[in-house]
Design a protein around this motif. Sequence first.
Motif, short mmCIF file in Angstrom:
data_model
loop_
_atom_site.label_atom_id
_atom_site.label_comp_id
_atom_site.label_asym_id
_atom_site.label_seq_id
_atom_site.Cartn_x
_atom_site.Cartn_y
_atom_site.Cartn_z
N ALA A 68 -3.15 3.49 9.20
CA ALA A 68 -4.35 3.25 8.39
C ALA A 68 -4.11 2.09 7.42
CB ALA A 68 -4.73 4.52 7.63
N ASN A 69 -2.91 2.03 6.84
CA ASN A 69 -2.56 0.89 5.98
C ASN A 69 -2.61 -0.41 6.78
OD1 ASN A 69 -2.12 2.66 3.87
ND2 ASN A 69 0.11 2.60 4.02
N CYS A 111 -6.00 -1.71 7.10
CA CYS A 111 -6.48 -2.32 5.86
C CYS A 111 -6.06 -3.79 5.79
CB CYS A 111 -5.93 -1.54 4.67
SG CYS A 111 -6.59 -2.06 3.08
N PHE A 131 -3.83 10.86 -0.11
CA PHE A 131 -2.45 10.72 0.36
C PHE A 131 -1.50 11.60 -0.45
CE2 PHE A 131 -3.59 6.23 1.87
CZ PHE A 131 -3.68 6.62 3.20
N VAL A 156 -8.37 9.13 7.70
CA VAL A 156 -8.35 8.11 6.65
C VAL A 156 -9.44 7.07 6.91
CG1 VAL A 156 -6.98 6.31 5.53
CG2 VAL A 156 -5.90 8.46 6.21
N ILE A 183 1.44 5.13 -2.36
CA ILE A 183 1.48 6.42 -1.68
C ILE A 183 2.82 7.12 -1.89
CG2 ILE A 183 1.35 7.55 0.59
CD1 ILE A 183 -0.32 5.12 1.52
N SER A 209 -7.53 3.08 3.70
CA SER A 209 -6.39 3.44 2.86
C SER A 209 -6.65 3.26 1.37
CB SER A 209 -5.17 2.60 3.25
OG SER A 209 -4.62 3.04 4.47
N PHE A 257 -0.87 7.61 8.52
CA PHE A 257 -1.19 6.94 7.26
C PHE A 257 -0.76 5.48 7.29
CE2 PHE A 257 -0.83 11.20 4.75
CZ PHE A 257 -1.97 11.65 5.38
N LEU A 266 0.82 -1.21 0.00
CA LEU A 266 0.00 0.00 0.00
C LEU A 266 0.85 1.26 0.00
CD1 LEU A 266 -2.90 -1.01 2.43
CD2 LEU A 266 -2.96 -0.87 -0.06
N LYS A 267 1.96 1.25 0.71
CA LYS A 267 2.78 2.46 0.73
C LYS A 267 3.49 2.68 -0.60
CE LYS A 267 7.00 0.45 1.41
NZ LYS A 267 8.18 0.60 0.58
#
Length: 551
Positions: free
Chosen positions: A254-255, A258, A435, A420, A197, A426, A251, A193-194
């Motif tokens: 938040a990931n 998920c 993001f 978020v 972002i 996310s 953030f 996920l990052k």
Amino acid sequence: MEKLREEFRGWRERAAAQPERRQAFRNDVGMEIEPVYTPLHLEERGFDYVQHLGLPGEFPFTRGITPNMYRAQPPNIRVYLGYGTAVDTNQRLKKVLDWGAEEIQLAVDLPTQVGYDSDNEMAAAEVGRVGVAIDSLQDMEEVFRDVPLNTVRRVSMLGNSFGPIALSLFLALGEKQGLSPSEYVVDLQNDVLKEYIARGTQIYPVEPAMRLSADVVEYCARNGLHHWYPLTICINHINAAGAGSSAGAGFALANARCYIDELLSRNLSIDDFAHLLDMFVDERDDFFVAIANIRATRRVWAQMMRATYGARNPAALALRLTAYAHGRETLQEPINNIVRIAFATLAYYLGGVQFLYNASFDEVLSTPSEESVRVAIRTQQILAEELGFGNTVDPLGGSYYLESLTSDIQRDIMTDLNRVTDMGGSMNAIENGFFQRRLTEGAVRRQREFDSGERVSVGVNKYVSKVALPNTPFRIDWEVEKRQREALARVKAARDDQRVKETLAAVHAAADRRENVVPTVLEAVRAYATVGEICDVFRSIHGEFKNKGHF
């Protein structure tokens, strides 16, 4: 307190009579810093020792995740390495182990990160450049030739967008070395996920990519690999991309939610897998912010695990942390980076991380030289052995400034996490560009502060010396790509093509049925199917990520 309040008012009046060198002092996250901190500041924040601080190894784990912390075990001395071919990397690997490295984080090249083999036209001019080229199990065998996986504390790989393949490479390599998975420890970043972002090495659309990362955690949870680390949730790259405030931690959490929600949907309980997750904390330009950020992140995690998910396993509540000790290294006067990195390392020591690796002072120039890698390792060894930093747990705990800062950062982390969460999590925040907008705002703020001189970089925008920039970087042999392609051709010529086709077909079937793909990917890796071939199977089902104009 009333007497202190009266004395503090008088002190403020006397202090105001003396001009200060700045109109305002702000830390790296944009908070204004008071000239002095007292118990009054803790009172303003509703600070309670038991609720907010406690003892090391106990909820909310602000002071550390084990009772004795570094008195029992200093952070793993971790080294990030990999360049050129597997043979090249094996040579460097043996040297760093001889110098005292305890954990190897394998850097893979850009084609590997995005699922292309070295013989793919998309890999041209990038093979072995920013990491080692890993095309198949054969490369892993060469990287770790004469280095059994159980001779180091952990072995790691970045591998965010191909987590099931990275896991399978280590499982298959252990088999080749005659080891049971119980005999060694694997750590994977595996936080896709990052990538959407902050880094940009994503391959597939967001939802199937997230499920592939979750497959890795589920496989470890269901197969008794409870001493492995199948997912490292990354704050570091989000902050480096521009998060600026405490948004990086919010953030990243938040990931984490998920991934956790996906795993809970697979009939796992939170105590089945939360202890398999750790976090990669961010680099901060402010020494005290770095420490407070670590403590606040542990506190938020523990509270989230207990209040939101009902975790009861202490290992699920106690967040293990990885850090990369950077110090805003500069191309100008790079030897000064040794000082910057040393202080960054000290901040992570005082914050209480478990796994620590250092930048090398010439890393801003190129792949680090052997000398600079040795200095990076020695920096950690000096902190661990010579200066007493590990002799007591959380030595700054109780500092009026640090505790105030920890509480303020915790508040900001929760604000970003909740924002978020309120927009649906996310994946929605990625898709709607939230993001990216926040990272852009942070990056612009930092650049403006640098341009104005408010954010100082010694030797760059202040105390600038008129000296030529260094031009002696470590250089990769341009023949690397040719040698790697030749090695890959030999692997393909020697393997059983029919077995490869059958195992890839099994991967396709599992992915198409939305089953956990790790068992079939492991069989493909054992058959010497390549990273690119397996990723192409996933591409054929999921397609590739196409942004909606937010990136």
